[in-house]
Design an enzyme around this catalytic site. Structure first.
Site, PDB file in Angstrom:
ATOM      1  N   GLU A 255      12.445   6.154  24.095  1.00 24.89           N
ATOM      2  CA  GLU A 255      13.236   7.095  24.893  1.00 24.89           C
ATOM      3  C   GLU A 255      14.261   7.847  24.040  1.00 24.89           C
ATOM      4  O   GLU A 255      15.429   7.942  24.392  1.00 24.89           O
ATOM      5  CB  GLU A 255      13.957   6.354  26.033  1.00 24.89           C
ATOM      6  CG  GLU A 255      12.996   5.815  27.075  1.00 24.89           C
ATOM      7  CD  GLU A 255      13.675   5.259  28.323  1.00 24.89           C
ATOM      8  OE1 GLU A 255      14.811   4.791  28.213  1.00 24.89           O
ATOM      9  OE2 GLU A 255      13.050   5.309  29.385  1.00 24.89           O
TER      10      GLU A 255
ATOM     11  N   ASP B 120       8.178  -0.267  33.962  1.00 20.68           N
ATOM     12  CA  ASP B 120       9.635  -0.251  33.922  1.00 20.68           C
ATOM     13  C   ASP B 120      10.295  -0.850  35.161  1.00 20.68           C
ATOM     14  O   ASP B 120      10.784  -0.096  36.014  1.00 20.68           O
ATOM     15  CB  ASP B 120      10.116   1.199  33.748  1.00 20.68           C
ATOM     16  CG  ASP B 120      11.593   1.283  33.448  1.00 20.68           C
ATOM     17  OD1 ASP B 120      12.207   0.221  33.276  1.00 20.68           O
ATOM     18  OD2 ASP B 120      12.122   2.402  33.394  1.00 20.68           O
TER      19      ASP B 120
ATOM     20  N   GLU C 144      18.148  -1.259  39.696  1.00 24.81           N
ATOM     21  CA  GLU C 144      17.884   0.159  39.425  1.00 24.81           C
ATOM     22  C   GLU C 144      16.840   0.738  40.370  1.00 24.81           C
ATOM     23  O   GLU C 144      17.024   1.819  40.924  1.00 24.81           O
ATOM     24  CB  GLU C 144      17.417   0.324  37.974  1.00 24.81           C
ATOM     25  CG  GLU C 144      17.055   1.770  37.637  1.00 24.81           C
ATOM     26  CD  GLU C 144      16.624   1.973  36.194  1.00 24.81           C
ATOM     27  OE1 GLU C 144      16.632   0.998  35.416  1.00 24.81           O
ATOM     28  OE2 GLU C 144      16.289   3.117  35.849  1.00 24.81           O
TER      29      GLU C 144
HETATM   30  O1  GCW Z   1      14.532   1.760  33.202  1.00 28.17           O
HETATM   31  C1  GCW Z   1      14.936   2.573  32.172  1.00 28.17           C
HETATM   32  C2  GCW Z   1      16.278   3.023  32.603  1.00 28.17           C
HETATM   33  C3  GCW Z   1      17.167   3.417  31.460  1.00 28.17           C
HETATM   34  C4  GCW Z   1      17.174   2.275  30.445  1.00 28.17           C
HETATM   35  C5  GCW Z   1      15.751   2.029  29.969  1.00 28.17           C
HETATM   36  C6  GCW Z   1      15.665   0.850  29.018  1.00 28.17           C
HETATM   37  C7  GCW Z   1      18.979   1.545  29.050  1.00 28.17           C
HETATM   38  O2  GCW Z   1      16.149   4.080  33.513  1.00 28.17           O
HETATM   39  O3  GCW Z   1      18.451   3.653  31.968  1.00 28.17           O
HETATM   40  O4  GCW Z   1      18.040   2.524  29.369  1.00 28.17           O
HETATM   41  O5  GCW Z   1      14.942   1.740  31.051  1.00 28.17           O
HETATM   42  O6  GCW Z   1      15.403  -0.240  29.482  1.00 28.17           O
HETATM   43  O7  GCW Z   1      15.887   1.022  27.830  1.00 28.17           O
END
Ligand code: GCW
Length: 692
Positions: A266, A339, A367
């Site tokens: 990311e 995720d 989340e």
């Molecule tokens: O789920 C995603 C989240 C990000 C997060 C990323 C990760 C810390 O939306 O906010 O970043 O995963 O786990 O690295």
């Protein structure tokens, strides 16, 4: 002695001053009996903590003597312990402290003391805080960071210290023995001398409770902080920079735990930027902390923009590196391959890395499960993952056993949970979200613990003595404990039902920070793998992501017989159906219904369930203090409305493709699709008129 110690803990700050704001968590002040504590003859902050706890919580015979003894015992491993009528025996001081908490928990929940040794499943049980140096918390729903703040950032106040101590105490009470203090999207400043000063102060507050301190580090820190030209892990200057940094950290925090790294993921920098592998990067850092006994937790949450299947990327990058990592590296893998969705199959990396230590990463903060608004008890989701059979070393190779050292030899074992703690008075935003912090610790200690038992335990500790220690009414168990435990146990499945049933995933809205529905969400030029249509693939010919052998073939990353089972829609469990298959709307389900009808019934069932939760909670009113009752009641009300939005949004959106009627048994939508989309994508404010 006792009265001198009390003010630093919860009692002095809360009892009598504020009613029931949830600040005391599951560690509620109670009337205690006097107890004499016999400690091993040595000076130790941890032992002092253990004695304090016994004196603060003792519910046994008045005037009893409890002996804490340190002794090596083959049946006890890591920080395990053994309880007896005389007291606690362990081979480490931490073990004694955990034994004390267990003894008190048994007294408080009315369970007998058993002499069986209690050993942790994982050596390291860690919270990951996604806290930023400016005090914000990524995906945090309980206020700002308890560790960092923007103003006068580095001044440590007595209030800071007291809070850190309370936080550490809560962790210790459930066996959590480590905390990563900052976000994996790490700022380089965390490694600056001034920030390390605050890290030392935090570590000093956590240490008496046996909680070790760790930091997330940014891979490009040598450039951003050190002024080097490169962060290439094989460049001698870079190696030297990290060695120096490690030395500096250990001077401040001699028992520092190590580094957590999000690299090449990311947009974060990583070894791949220099043509190096994950192993090159992780090993270089591991070598830097090795002289001090430190560890590197290297995350496998990696994916790059691609038209291919995102769910396959981590496996593809890491499996070829199996065996190339140092033994003080642990690969940290999210429970599912995408995720932290409300439901995912387990990540195929579990069990597939056979010569590399792997640790599960769970998300305690909600989340994708309703922030701190929705009531979601997550232990059933974690249990589902931990007990999944990977078949990687034959039947019974569960995710838990593949990661805790039972199946593969590994130098270290660990489990991490992304914390839901913030500065909110009740720590976690939702009073019931405390249960997830609690349950994470209990499952990391005992990976075969049952969510139902954990829920009951937590409810007893958290609500039973609501009226300042008065015994609960005679019908407390039947009128409160049983129905509310049932509510908790059903809560995660309800969210799956009204948001992403039957294997649907990643269809939330990004406009509202991953809260609420967004099956349509796909702004122009957005990366496809960040948009819901990429995941649901809804079209006239059906819905779902084809990951079968003739699709993306993600299914082949699983071991047989699982791969074949998942590959065939007739044998793929309903709960993963649309994760692995793209099926016609009229596909006949195991129930005999069409896929469309089944989908609609799941959405409806989720909504009905939340309404039932509201009723259950309303009936629990006589057994709960007014403050927590009202807070939870309000949140359930909001959740109930949001559940309807999810159902209406998804059914009306998918109906555009299925062209099928919503079954009569399903409550008709109360929103229009247009209104829901408009709510999700508010029109841009008009440009201010130009000055003439
Ligand atoms: O789920 C995603 C989240 C990000 C997060 C990323 C990760 C810390 O939306 O906010 O970043 O995963 O786990 O690295």
């Amino acid at each position: 002695m006792k009265t001198l110690l009390i003010p630093v803990l919860f009692l002095g700050t809360t009892l009598g001053l504020r009613a029931e704001d949830g600040h005391q968590l599951w560690l509620r002040a109670r009337a205690t009996a006097p107890v004499t504590v016999v400690l091993p003859a040595r000076n130790s902050a941890l032992l002092t903590t253990a004695r304090q706890e016994l004196q603060l919580g003792w519910q046994g015979a008045a005037g009893a003597t409890v002996t804490l003894s340190l002794k090596n015992d083959k049946a006890i491993r890591y920080d395990g312990f053994r309880l007896s009528a005389r007291g606690v025996q362990a081979s480490t001081e931490r073990g004694l402290l955990y034994g004390v908490f267990e003894l008190l928990r048994r007294q408080q929940t009315g369970q007998p003391v058993s002499a069986e040794p209690s050993n942790p499943s994982y050596e390291l049980r860690l919270l990951n805080h996604w806290d930023n140096p400016d005090g914000s918390v990524e995906r945090g729903y309980a206020g700002k960071s308890i560790f960092w703040r923007k103003d006068s950032a580095l001044v440590v106040t007595p209030r800071d210290k007291a809070l850190w101590q309370q936080y550490a105490r809560a962790n210790a009470s459930v066996g959590i023995n480590g905390a990563v203090l900052n976000n994996v999207n790490a700022s380089p400043v965390i490694l600056s001398a001034e920030y390390l000063g605050r890290v030392k102060a935090i570590a000093d507050a956590l240490r008496p409770y046996g909680v070790k301190t760790y930091l997330s580090v940014k891979f490009s820190s040598p450039v951003l902080l050190g002024g080097l030209k490169t962060a290439d892990p094989l460049a001698p200057a870079v190696v030297k920079w990290w060695q120096g940094k490690a030395r500096e950290i250990y001077q401040q925090v001699p028992d520092f735990g190590g580094f957590l790294v999000k690299a090449s993921s990311e947009g974060q920098p990583g070894p791949q930027d220099y043509g190096r592998t994950h192993a090159d990067g992780a090993n270089m850092l591991a070598d830097a902390v090795r002289p001090y006994g430190g560890l590197v937790m290297w995350r496998a949450f990696v994916y790059s923009p691609s038209d291919k299947d995102r769910a396959k990327q981590a496996y593809n990058e890491f499996v070829p590196l199996d065996g190339e990592f140092r033994d003080n590296v642990i690969i940290q893998v999210k429970n599912g391959p995408v995720d932290f969705q409300p439901r995912e199959p387990f990540s195929p990396l579990f069990g597939a890395l056979k010569k590399t230590a792997v640790m599960p990463e769970l998300q305690i903060t909600q989340e994708y499960l309703g922030h701190a608004i929705d009531l979601a008890y997550l232990a059933p989701m974690w249990e589902e993952c931990l007990q999944s059979d990977t078949y990687q070393a034959g039947p019974g190779s569960t995710v838990a056993r593949c990661t805790n050292g039972s199946v593969y030899r590994q130098a270290h074992s660990a489990m991490a949970g992304v914390s839901n703690v913030g500065l909110d008075r009740n720590w976690t935003g939702h009073d019931f979200a405390q249960a997830n912090w609690y349950a994470f610790g209990r499952l990391a200690w005992n990976s075969v613990a049952q969510s139902a038992q954990i829920a009951e335990e937590w409810l007893k500790l958290t609500f039973q003595n609501a009226a300042g220690g008065a015994p609960p009414p005679a019908d407390w168990n039947t009128q409160f404990l049983t129905p509310v435990a049932q509510l908790m146990l059903a809560s995660r499945e309800a969210i799956v039902d009204y948001s992403m049933p039957l294997g649907l995933h990643h269809i939330m809205s990004a406009t509202h920070d991953h809260y609420g529905p967004g099956p349509w969400w796909a702004p122009p030029r957005m990366r496809a793998d960040w948009t819901p249509p990429y995941y649901h693939q809804a079209a006239a010919n059906g819905v779902g992501f084809d990951r079968t052998k003739t699709g993306s073939d993600a299914v082949s990353q699983y071991q047989e017989p699982l791969a074949s089972q998942l590959n065939d829609p007739a044998t793929c469990p309903d709960q993963y159906l649309l994760w692995f298959h793209h099926l016609p709307w009229t596909f006949q389900m195991k129930s005999g219904r069409t896929l469309w009808d089944e989908l609609a019934l799941h959405y409806d069932r989720g909504v009905q369930q939340v309404r039932q939760f509201q009723r259950t909670w309303d009936q629990a009113q006589p057994y709960v203090d007014a403050e927590r009752f009202a807070a939870v009641q309000n949140k359930l009300r909001t959740q109930s409305g949001n559940a309807v939005m999810w159902k209406d949004a998804c059914l009306l959106y998918f109906q555009q493709f299925s062209h099928l009627p919503i079954p009569a048994a399903v409550e008709p939508p109360m929103h229009t699709l247009e209104a829901l989309i408009t709510y999700d994508t508010p029109p841009r404010p008009p440009r201010p008129a130009r000055q003439p």
